[in-house]
Write a protein that holds these residues in place. Sequence first.
Motif, PDB file in Angstrom:
ATOM      1  N   UNK A 130      34.927  30.925  47.008  1.00 60.93           N
ATOM      2  CA  UNK A 130      36.128  31.739  46.915  1.00 60.93           C
ATOM      3  C   UNK A 130      36.791  31.578  45.544  1.00 60.93           C
ATOM      4  N   UNK A 131      36.722  30.366  44.984  1.00 61.84           N
ATOM      5  CA  UNK A 131      37.279  30.144  43.654  1.00 61.84           C
ATOM      6  C   UNK A 131      36.566  31.014  42.618  1.00 61.84           C
ATOM      7  N   UNK A 132      35.253  31.178  42.785  1.00 60.30           N
ATOM      8  CA  UNK A 132      34.507  32.032  41.865  1.00 60.30           C
ATOM      9  C   UNK A 132      35.026  33.459  41.940  1.00 60.30           C
ATOM     10  N   UNK A 133      35.277  33.917  43.160  1.00 59.98           N
ATOM     11  CA  UNK A 133      35.780  35.280  43.328  1.00 59.98           C
ATOM     12  C   UNK A 133      37.182  35.424  42.738  1.00 59.98           C
ATOM     13  N   UNK A 134      38.064  34.456  43.022  1.00 65.82           N
ATOM     14  CA  UNK A 134      39.421  34.610  42.472  1.00 65.82           C
ATOM     15  C   UNK A 134      39.427  34.428  40.955  1.00 65.82           C
ATOM     16  N   UNK A 135      38.436  33.684  40.417  1.00 66.65           N
ATOM     17  CA  UNK A 135      38.353  33.566  38.960  1.00 66.65           C
ATOM     18  C   UNK A 135      37.951  34.894  38.322  1.00 66.65           C
ATOM     19  N   UNK A 136      37.123  35.674  39.033  1.00 64.90           N
ATOM     20  CA  UNK A 136      36.766  36.996  38.527  1.00 64.90           C
ATOM     21  C   UNK A 136      37.983  37.920  38.509  1.00 64.90           C
ATOM     22  N   UNK A 137      38.805  37.806  39.544  1.00 61.91           N
ATOM     23  CA  UNK A 137      40.038  38.597  39.585  1.00 61.91           C
ATOM     24  C   UNK A 137      40.947  38.206  38.430  1.00 61.91           C
ATOM     25  N   UNK A 138      41.121  36.891  38.233  1.00 67.96           N
ATOM     26  CA  UNK A 138      41.975  36.407  37.153  1.00 67.96           C
ATOM     27  C   UNK A 138      41.457  36.869  35.796  1.00 67.96           C
ATOM     28  N   UNK A 139      40.139  36.829  35.605  1.00 65.96           N
ATOM     29  CA  UNK A 139      39.556  37.280  34.338  1.00 65.96           C
ATOM     30  C   UNK A 139      39.915  38.747  34.072  1.00 65.96           C
ATOM     31  N   UNK A 160      45.856  30.003  38.709  1.00 61.23           N
ATOM     32  CA  UNK A 160      44.775  30.340  39.633  1.00 61.23           C
ATOM     33  C   UNK A 160      44.989  31.680  40.316  1.00 61.23           C
ATOM     34  N   UNK A 161      45.870  31.780  41.319  1.00 57.95           N
ATOM     35  CA  UNK A 161      46.050  33.069  41.974  1.00 57.95           C
ATOM     36  C   UNK A 161      47.488  33.582  41.843  1.00 57.95           C
ATOM     37  N   UNK A 162      48.228  33.017  40.894  1.00 51.13           N
ATOM     38  CA  UNK A 162      49.541  33.566  40.562  1.00 51.13           C
ATOM     39  C   UNK A 162      49.642  33.674  39.044  1.00 51.13           C
ATOM     40  N   UNK A 163      50.568  34.551  38.596  1.00 50.91           N
ATOM     41  CA  UNK A 163      50.585  34.905  37.180  1.00 50.91           C
ATOM     42  C   UNK A 163      52.026  35.059  36.707  1.00 50.91           C
ATOM     43  N   UNK A 164      52.292  34.544  35.509  1.00 47.39           N
ATOM     44  CA  UNK A 164      53.619  34.602  34.901  1.00 47.39           C
ATOM     45  C   UNK A 164      53.560  35.538  33.701  1.00 47.39           C
ATOM     46  N   UNK A 216      51.585  43.984  35.623  1.00 51.67           N
ATOM     47  CA  UNK A 216      50.915  42.893  36.322  1.00 51.67           C
ATOM     48  C   UNK A 216      50.490  43.311  37.713  1.00 51.67           C
ATOM     49  N   UNK A 217      51.374  43.963  38.447  1.00 51.26           N
ATOM     50  CA  UNK A 217      51.040  44.353  39.808  1.00 51.26           C
ATOM     51  C   UNK A 217      49.899  45.361  39.841  1.00 51.26           C
ATOM     52  N   UNK A 218      49.896  46.282  38.893  1.00 51.65           N
ATOM     53  CA  UNK A 218      48.783  47.232  38.815  1.00 51.65           C
ATOM     54  C   UNK A 218      47.472  46.500  38.534  1.00 51.65           C
ATOM     55  N   UNK A 219      47.516  45.527  37.612  1.00 49.44           N
ATOM     56  CA  UNK A 219      46.307  44.771  37.267  1.00 49.44           C
ATOM     57  C   UNK A 219      45.837  43.916  38.443  1.00 49.44           C
ATOM     58  N   UNK A 220      46.787  43.360  39.202  1.00 46.84           N
ATOM     59  CA  UNK A 220      46.420  42.545  40.367  1.00 46.84           C
ATOM     60  C   UNK A 220      45.769  43.400  41.450  1.00 46.84           C
ATOM     61  N   UNK A 221      46.327  44.588  41.685  1.00 47.95           N
ATOM     62  CA  UNK A 221      45.733  45.490  42.673  1.00 47.95           C
ATOM     63  C   UNK A 221      44.324  45.914  42.244  1.00 47.95           C
ATOM     64  N   UNK A 222      44.190  46.265  40.973  1.00 52.67           N
ATOM     65  CA  UNK A 222      42.900  46.727  40.462  1.00 52.67           C
ATOM     66  C   UNK A 222      41.860  45.612  40.503  1.00 52.67           C
ATOM     67  N   UNK A 223      42.243  44.401  40.045  1.00 55.46           N
ATOM     68  CA  UNK A 223      41.294  43.296  40.031  1.00 55.46           C
ATOM     69  C   UNK A 223      40.848  42.904  41.422  1.00 55.46           C
ATOM     70  N   UNK A 224      41.771  42.890  42.373  1.00 58.91           N
ATOM     71  CA  UNK A 224      41.425  42.529  43.746  1.00 58.91           C
ATOM     72  C   UNK A 224      40.455  43.539  44.354  1.00 58.91           C
ATOM     73  N   UNK A 225      40.728  44.798  44.122  1.00 55.79           N
ATOM     74  CA  UNK A 225      39.854  45.840  44.688  1.00 55.79           C
ATOM     75  C   UNK A 225      38.466  45.784  44.063  1.00 55.79           C
ATOM     76  N   UNK A 226      38.392  45.562  42.755  1.00 55.54           N
ATOM     77  CA  UNK A 226      37.086  45.511  42.090  1.00 55.54           C
ATOM     78  C   UNK A 226      36.225  44.386  42.633  1.00 55.54           C
ATOM     79  N   UNK A 227      36.828  43.223  42.902  1.00 61.24           N
ATOM     80  CA  UNK A 227      36.058  42.038  43.305  1.00 61.24           C
ATOM     81  C   UNK A 227      35.783  42.014  44.796  1.00 61.24           C
ATOM     82  N   UNK A 228      36.737  42.454  45.617  1.00 59.21           N
ATOM     83  CA  UNK A 228      36.588  42.329  47.074  1.00 59.21           C
ATOM     84  C   UNK A 228      36.218  43.629  47.764  1.00 59.21           C
TER      85      UNK A 228
END
Length: 454
Positions: A347-356, A373-377, A386-398
Amino acid sequence: MSELISELRMQHFPGKRKDPITRNLNVLLSNLYACWSDDPELCLAVPMSPSSYSKRSRYNPSGVTKGMIEVVHTLKKAGMLELATGFYDHSTKIGRTTRIWPTEILSNDLKQLSEAFVKVAYSSFSEPVVLRSEKEKDIEYEDTPDTQRMRDNLRAYNWLLARTFIDIPELDKPQITLGNNAILSISQSDTFVRRIFNRSRWDKGGRFYGGWWQNCPKEWRSKIHLNDQPTIEDDYSGLHIVMLYAWKGIDYWSSDGPNDDPYAVENISFIQSSSLVRSYAKALMLMAINADNDSKAFSAFRSSYAQQGDDDAQHFSNVQLGELLEALRNKHQPIAEYLGAGCGIDLMYKDSQITASIINDFVEAGRPILSIHDSYIVCFGDDARLRDAMQKGFEEVTGVKNVHLKRIGIGFHQLLDSKADPTAYLDYKLSLENAVNQHKSNGYIKRMERFYSH
């Protein structure tokens, strides 16, 4: 810098091979400068055992050698360094690395090395893509297009961080005392970020590590400023749980999924407070996802709360924690098989892809971002991006389109919907900035002036 190194080499190391002395002096003086520029009272930790220095490799690109030990002793003898000898007690397994700091003689020279600050911040001395073995040792690897791409992205990100003033305005002295009485230094030189992969594989781990903010308590993180701007922090709600459901083809937050608080359980006999039940359930759930079995999850739970000083939680028995874990398994029956199965590293690998994905989006825009890790400042005003990027990254990976994002806080712990009326939004941002301006410490102002003067 080069003139000072040449002068020291000729004066204190006559007859020694030029290249290794030059490399060791370059790294030592640059890192001494980084400490000194953050706080003249800071010390630099230096390993003094020959076994601590490996041959030249991707993790030692500057070719630092065990000759560093001689360099330290020679400069001390010349009255340029002070030294506090390190130690290690084999019975208690407690130790301390040797610390050094410049005397007034060397401090006068360090004042002339302003260009070294960015060099250290960008950290050309470190490999940002790390592969570790099952024994947690850094291992060599052959580059591929993927590792080179990650390295290029990380270098761009680290360069952005090196140009960003990251600090907390109300701190006169750049330090925070942590719960265990350890001291966290707020350091402009401690901003270098790496990706670390585990178990000798590129699909295990891969999270982003580094930067003092990752060790910063939550109550202080909301006070971090980027380039003297107030910030906001968002994170994913129940990220790993949502990912596990996605593995089962279930969209957790859809109307057909559970769509409720993933950590809410009831009727736990040994915990009376509902808020404590949720807090303990969340901690145990995440530990069970990472642990290979239930016993390891229970041990990790107790150890964590012992460090936090929670007298009750650190003494919960296996039977009691078993009751709580069973309640979580019943609540999450579709993914119960994953609890105590050691899948956290996947799961860390997946969330690292989202973070990247999120970090790359901000780097391309030239906007600073810090990850935990799974939060961003990000700067207040960049939260919509940020919210747009989080939505996009999550959808791309999961492959899951809906995800709940949780606002952790901004300066002064106030909340505001980033989609509010633009005028109200800007007025609120201005009120935050004005409030902070009234409470900026003298130490913060001096650190900021020194940073921008470099």
